[in-house]
Design an enzyme around this catalytic site. Structure first.
Site, PDB file in Angstrom:
ATOM      1  N   VAL A  81       0.824  -1.163  -0.079  1.00 49.95           N
ATOM      2  CA  VAL A  81       0.012   0.245   0.029  1.00 49.95           C
ATOM      3  C   VAL A  81       0.703   1.316  -0.034  1.00 49.95           C
ATOM      4  CG1 VAL A  81      -1.760   1.351   1.234  1.00 49.95           C
ATOM      5  CG2 VAL A  81      -1.849  -1.196   1.270  1.00 49.95           C
ATOM      6  N   ASP A  94      11.230   3.006   5.894  1.00 45.12           N
ATOM      7  CA  ASP A  94      11.199   1.562   5.912  1.00 45.12           C
ATOM      8  C   ASP A  94      12.477   0.675   6.180  1.00 45.12           C
ATOM      9  OD1 ASP A  94      10.192  -1.288   4.838  1.00 45.12           O
ATOM     10  OD2 ASP A  94       8.329   0.065   4.019  1.00 45.12           O
ATOM     11  N   LYS A  98      -2.430  -3.432  16.537  1.00 46.98           N
ATOM     12  CA  LYS A  98      -3.190  -2.569  16.024  1.00 46.98           C
ATOM     13  C   LYS A  98      -4.186  -1.887  16.959  1.00 46.98           C
ATOM     14  CE  LYS A  98      -1.706  -2.644  11.792  1.00 46.98           C
ATOM     15  NZ  LYS A  98      -1.080  -1.456  11.092  1.00 46.98           N
ATOM     16  N   LEU A 152       2.154   3.555   8.109  1.00 37.88           N
ATOM     17  CA  LEU A 152       1.790   2.288   7.619  1.00 37.88           C
ATOM     18  C   LEU A 152       2.459   1.141   7.984  1.00 37.88           C
ATOM     19  CD1 LEU A 152       0.135   4.376   5.921  1.00 37.88           C
ATOM     20  CD2 LEU A 152       0.319   2.804   3.935  1.00 37.88           C
ATOM     21  N   TYR A 171      -0.841  -9.077  15.758  1.00 39.78           N
ATOM     22  CA  TYR A 171      -1.121  -7.992  14.925  1.00 39.78           C
ATOM     23  C   TYR A 171      -2.370  -7.383  15.244  1.00 39.78           C
ATOM     24  CZ  TYR A 171      -2.539  -6.206  10.267  1.00 39.78           C
ATOM     25  OH  TYR A 171      -3.202  -5.403   9.347  1.00 39.78           O
ATOM     26  N   ARG A 182      -0.987 -14.121   1.324  1.00 37.60           N
ATOM     27  CA  ARG A 182      -2.317 -13.646   1.362  1.00 37.60           C
ATOM     28  C   ARG A 182      -3.160 -14.114   0.289  1.00 37.60           C
ATOM     29  NH1 ARG A 182      -1.531  -7.127   3.011  1.00 37.60           N
ATOM     30  NH2 ARG A 182       0.452  -7.244   2.228  1.00 37.60           N
ATOM     31  N   THR A 203       9.207  -6.762   5.240  1.00 36.73           N
ATOM     32  CA  THR A 203       8.319  -7.216   4.094  1.00 36.73           C
ATOM     33  C   THR A 203       8.126  -6.453   3.056  1.00 36.73           C
ATOM     34  OG1 THR A 203       6.246  -5.947   5.370  1.00 36.73           O
ATOM     35  CG2 THR A 203       6.774  -8.342   6.035  1.00 36.73           C
ATOM     36  N   ASP A 233      14.449   1.367  11.158  1.00 40.71           N
ATOM     37  CA  ASP A 233      13.665   0.217  11.913  1.00 40.71           C
ATOM     38  C   ASP A 233      12.819   1.370  12.857  1.00 40.71           C
ATOM     39  OD1 ASP A 233      12.232  -1.358  13.714  1.00 40.71           O
ATOM     40  OD2 ASP A 233      13.373  -2.985  13.448  1.00 40.71           O
ATOM     41  N   THR A 283      -7.228  -5.275   1.005  1.00 36.62           N
ATOM     42  CA  THR A 283      -6.966  -4.726  -0.176  1.00 36.62           C
ATOM     43  C   THR A 283      -5.780  -5.379  -0.789  1.00 36.62           C
ATOM     44  OG1 THR A 283      -7.344  -2.615   0.903  1.00 36.62           O
ATOM     45  CG2 THR A 283      -6.065  -2.516  -0.863  1.00 36.62           C
TER      46      THR A 283
HETATM   47  P1  NAD Z   1       3.350  -4.491   3.545  1.00 35.06           P
HETATM   48  O1  NAD Z   1       3.994  -5.680   4.451  1.00 35.06           O
HETATM   49  O2  NAD Z   1       3.558  -4.803   2.090  1.00 35.06           O
HETATM   50  O3  NAD Z   1       4.093  -2.969   3.983  1.00 35.06           O
HETATM   51  C1  NAD Z   1       4.346  -2.804   5.381  1.00 35.06           C
HETATM   52  C2  NAD Z   1       5.500  -1.961   5.282  1.00 35.06           C
HETATM   53  O4  NAD Z   1       5.998  -1.610   6.339  1.00 35.06           O
HETATM   54  C3  NAD Z   1       6.865  -2.987   4.571  1.00 35.06           C
HETATM   55  O5  NAD Z   1       7.477  -2.014   3.511  1.00 35.06           O
HETATM   56  C4  NAD Z   1       7.780  -3.288   6.018  1.00 35.06           C
HETATM   57  O6  NAD Z   1       8.975  -3.298   5.250  1.00 35.06           O
HETATM   58  C5  NAD Z   1       7.553  -1.788   6.696  1.00 35.06           C
HETATM   59  N1  NAD Z   1       7.855  -2.121   8.057  1.00 35.06           N
HETATM   60  C6  NAD Z   1       7.305  -3.109   9.005  1.00 35.06           C
HETATM   61  N2  NAD Z   1       7.827  -2.973  10.226  1.00 35.06           N
HETATM   62  C7  NAD Z   1       8.911  -1.978  10.186  1.00 35.06           C
HETATM   63  C8  NAD Z   1       9.577  -1.302  11.159  1.00 35.06           C
HETATM   64  N3  NAD Z   1       9.656  -1.729  12.271  1.00 35.06           N
HETATM   65  N4  NAD Z   1      10.197  -0.086  10.713  1.00 35.06           N
HETATM   66  C9  NAD Z   1       9.935   0.497   9.296  1.00 35.06           C
HETATM   67  N5  NAD Z   1       9.271   0.044   8.142  1.00 35.06           N
HETATM   68  C10 NAD Z   1       8.645  -1.220   8.746  1.00 35.06           C
HETATM   69  O7  NAD Z   1       1.983  -4.428   4.027  1.00 35.06           O
HETATM   70  P2  NAD Z   1       0.493  -3.516   3.250  1.00 35.06           P
HETATM   71  O8  NAD Z   1      -0.207  -4.537   2.922  1.00 35.06           O
HETATM   72  O9  NAD Z   1       1.239  -2.612   2.480  1.00 35.06           O
HETATM   73  O10 NAD Z   1       0.002  -2.820   4.371  1.00 35.06           O
HETATM   74  C11 NAD Z   1       0.379  -1.438   4.942  1.00 35.06           C
HETATM   75  C12 NAD Z   1      -0.417  -1.051   6.049  1.00 35.06           C
HETATM   76  O11 NAD Z   1      -1.781  -1.002   6.203  1.00 35.06           O
HETATM   77  C13 NAD Z   1      -0.055  -1.974   7.309  1.00 35.06           C
HETATM   78  O12 NAD Z   1       0.054  -1.026   8.547  1.00 35.06           O
HETATM   79  C14 NAD Z   1      -1.153  -2.772   7.547  1.00 35.06           C
HETATM   80  O13 NAD Z   1      -1.371  -3.373   8.858  1.00 35.06           O
HETATM   81  C15 NAD Z   1      -2.423  -2.025   6.924  1.00 35.06           C
HETATM   82  N6  NAD Z   1      -3.612  -2.853   6.447  1.00 35.06           N
HETATM   83  C16 NAD Z   1      -3.317  -3.496   5.032  1.00 35.06           C
HETATM   84  C17 NAD Z   1      -4.410  -4.227   4.743  1.00 35.06           C
HETATM   85  C18 NAD Z   1      -4.369  -4.817   3.295  1.00 35.06           C
HETATM   86  O14 NAD Z   1      -4.950  -5.620   3.179  1.00 35.06           O
HETATM   87  N7  NAD Z   1      -3.210  -4.741   2.506  1.00 35.06           N
HETATM   88  C19 NAD Z   1      -5.475  -4.263   5.245  1.00 35.06           C
HETATM   89  C20 NAD Z   1      -5.646  -3.928   6.595  1.00 35.06           C
HETATM   90  C21 NAD Z   1      -4.675  -2.922   7.127  1.00 35.06           C
HETATM   91  N1  UDP Z   2      -6.930 -18.161   2.398  1.00 34.07           N
HETATM   92  C1  UDP Z   2      -7.020 -19.371   1.447  1.00 34.07           C
HETATM   93  N2  UDP Z   2      -5.911 -19.874   0.905  1.00 34.07           N
HETATM   94  C2  UDP Z   2      -4.768 -19.128   0.836  1.00 34.07           C
HETATM   95  C3  UDP Z   2      -4.568 -17.930   1.775  1.00 34.07           C
HETATM   96  C4  UDP Z   2      -5.689 -17.683   2.384  1.00 34.07           C
HETATM   97  O1  UDP Z   2      -8.149 -20.141   1.602  1.00 34.07           O
HETATM   98  O2  UDP Z   2      -3.737 -19.702   0.280  1.00 34.07           O
HETATM   99  C5  UDP Z   2      -8.043 -17.805   3.018  1.00 34.07           C
HETATM  100  C6  UDP Z   2      -7.873 -17.365   4.456  1.00 34.07           C
HETATM  101  O3  UDP Z   2      -7.902 -18.716   5.503  1.00 34.07           O
HETATM  102  C7  UDP Z   2      -8.756 -16.397   4.971  1.00 34.07           C
HETATM  103  C8  UDP Z   2      -9.016 -15.740   3.642  1.00 34.07           C
HETATM  104  O4  UDP Z   2      -8.312 -16.456   2.482  1.00 34.07           O
HETATM  105  O5  UDP Z   2     -10.156 -17.056   5.125  1.00 34.07           O
HETATM  106  C9  UDP Z   2      -8.215 -14.353   3.499  1.00 34.07           C
HETATM  107  O6  UDP Z   2      -7.115 -14.561   3.904  1.00 34.07           O
HETATM  108  P1  UDP Z   2      -5.751 -13.557   3.890  1.00 34.07           P
HETATM  109  O7  UDP Z   2      -4.453 -14.119   4.426  1.00 34.07           O
HETATM  110  O8  UDP Z   2      -5.491 -12.954   2.540  1.00 34.07           O
HETATM  111  O9  UDP Z   2      -6.254 -12.204   4.708  1.00 34.07           O
HETATM  112  P2  UDP Z   2      -7.164 -12.166   5.948  1.00 34.07           P
HETATM  113  O10 UDP Z   2      -8.147 -11.535   5.706  1.00 34.07           O
HETATM  114  O11 UDP Z   2      -7.047 -13.530   6.785  1.00 34.07           O
HETATM  115  O12 UDP Z   2      -6.176 -11.346   6.940  1.00 34.07           O
END
Ligand code: NAD
Ligand code: UDP
Length: 313
Positions: free
Chosen positions: A12, A31, A152, A76, A148, A189, A35, A58, A178
């Site tokens: 994101v 960053d 949060k 983020l 997690y 995911r 991850t 970090d 997302t």
């Molecule tokens: P991601 O893992 O791709 O990105 C997270 C980033 O944070 C990575 O680049 C990682 O290196 C960096 N990071 C982690 N720990 C760190 C630290 N201690 N110091 C500096 N950098 C650090 O994940 P994402 O999907 O891009 O998610 C971004 C944010 O959005 C997260 O906070 C996540 O919880 C939140 N979020 C994402 C989703 C989704 O579906 N993608 C859903 C809900 C919440």
């Molecule tokens: N899931 C799945 N197969 C996979 C990965 C995930 O069936 O290889 C399922 C998981 O059990 C969950 C949903 O897909 O019910 C979404 O999982 P994800 O890890 O993407 O995100 P979550 O919403 O659980 O954080």
């Protein structure tokens, strides 16, 4: 404006960084690449690079020092995939607690507006459906997802305390699932997992009976929502951002098979512990306060993501 994005090298974060640069802002991504990856900046045009700085740090281990005045901070940084945070639960707890604390202090020092990427996981395995911001959640505090979820929830509590005690101008976005380009194809995911399995002709691993639901939002819709939440005055309460179109994981697997034209078979695997059964955002608040709603249908967003993924499979 001068804008910092923690986690800017992640999925994101990299889209948000690009979008802010396109609007003409100066952007500092912070960053530690736990991850995320520097490769996620491949799509930054050369002339953007003058307005872009990358700080490898970090945020849980040391305070961030930035000499010039920040106007906005998007926080983020955090592992976000269940497999990632199960692998590094302590780092996940630290970034959601110490990391958030450090970045809140950075925001105070700069008098910067602060937005945190929270999550639908604060609702845990929800007993209310769809989930409104008023729902307090159903979280197992000691289960494998707790590192997690509780981090949060702690972040949200800390941010509200900074608002109440110090008057911090803050925002909390509760983000629902997302997807889009720049996800790590092996981050576990469901979207990258199913796409890479389908493209490789490997079995699609549906966990449980596949009747659990999720509601998937394309990343450009989310980024628009995050920016809108940040720039709309005085929203000092959490706001859900997600796409309310809900699908079962089994239907989602079938949709991906159709979109990729793959002949992969569906293989059922055990459901991970505490995997939420149903998830769908109630976005009434985002619609009313931000006039925001998702625009990209799942089939369109998935087609873009599949096209992007093909170069890596
Ligand atoms: P991601 O893992 O791709 O990105 C997270 C980033 O944070 C990575 O680049 C990682 O290196 C960096 N990071 C982690 N720990 C760190 C630290 N201690 N110091 C500096 N950098 C650090 O994940 P994402 O999907 O891009 O998610 C971004 C944010 O959005 C997260 O906070 C996540 O919880 C939140 N979020 C994402 C989703 C989704 O579906 N993608 C859903 C809900 C919440
Ligand atoms: N899931 C799945 N197969 C996979 C990965 C995930 O069936 O290889 C399922 C998981 O059990 C969950 C949903 O897909 O019910 C979404 O999982 P994800 O890890 O993407 O995100 P979550 O919403 O659980 O954080």
């Amino acid at each position: 404006m001068i804008i910092a994005v923690t986690g800017g090298a992640g999925f994101v974060g990299s889209h948000l960084v690009k979008s802010l640069l396109e609007e003409g802002h100066e952007v500092i991504a912070i960053d530690n690449f736990v991850t995320g990856t520097i490769k996620n900046f491949y799509f930054l045009p050369k002339d953007f690079k003058e307005r872009f700085t990358l700080l490898e740090q970090d945020i849980s281990e040391e305070t961030v020092n930035i000499d010039f005045k920040l106007d906005r901070i998007y926080h983020l940084a955090s592992p976000a995939s269940p497999i990632d945070y199960a692998n590094i639960p302590i780092e996940t707890l630290k970034v959601g607690s110490i990391g958030t604390y450090n970045i809140l202090n950075l925001a105070m020092k700069h008098k910067a507006r602060f937005l945190m990427a929270s999550t639908s996981e604060v609702y845990g395995d929800p007993l209310e459906h769809p989930q409104k911001e008023t729902y307090w959640g159903n979280v197992n505090p000691i289960g494998p997802r707790s590192c997690y979820d509780e981090a949060k929830r702690f972040s949200e509590a800390m941010i509200m305390a900074y608002h109440r005690v110090h008057g911090l101008d803050m925002r909390i976005a509760r983000i629902f699932n997302t997807y889009g380009p720049n996800m790590r194809l092996n981050d576990g995911r469901v979207v990258p997992a199913f796409i890479s399995q389908a493209l490789k002709g490997e079995p699609i691993t549906v966990f449980g009976d596949g009747n659990q639901t999720r509601s998937f939002c394309y990343v450009s819709d989310l980024v628009r929502g995050l920016k809108s939440l940040m720039e709309t005055p005085n929203i000092h309460e959490p706001v859900n951002l997600g796409n309310p179109a809900e699908t079962t994981i089994k239907n989602f697997a079938e949709m991906l098979l159709t979109l990729t034209g793959s002949t992969s078979k569906i293989e059922y695997k055990p459901l991970p512990q505490d995997d939420p059964l149903r998830r769908r955002p109630d976005i009434t608040k985002a619609v009313q306060l931000l006039n925001w709603h998702p625009e990209i249908p799942l089939s369109v967003g998935l087609t873009k993501t599949i096209e992007w993924a093909k170069q890596y499979v």
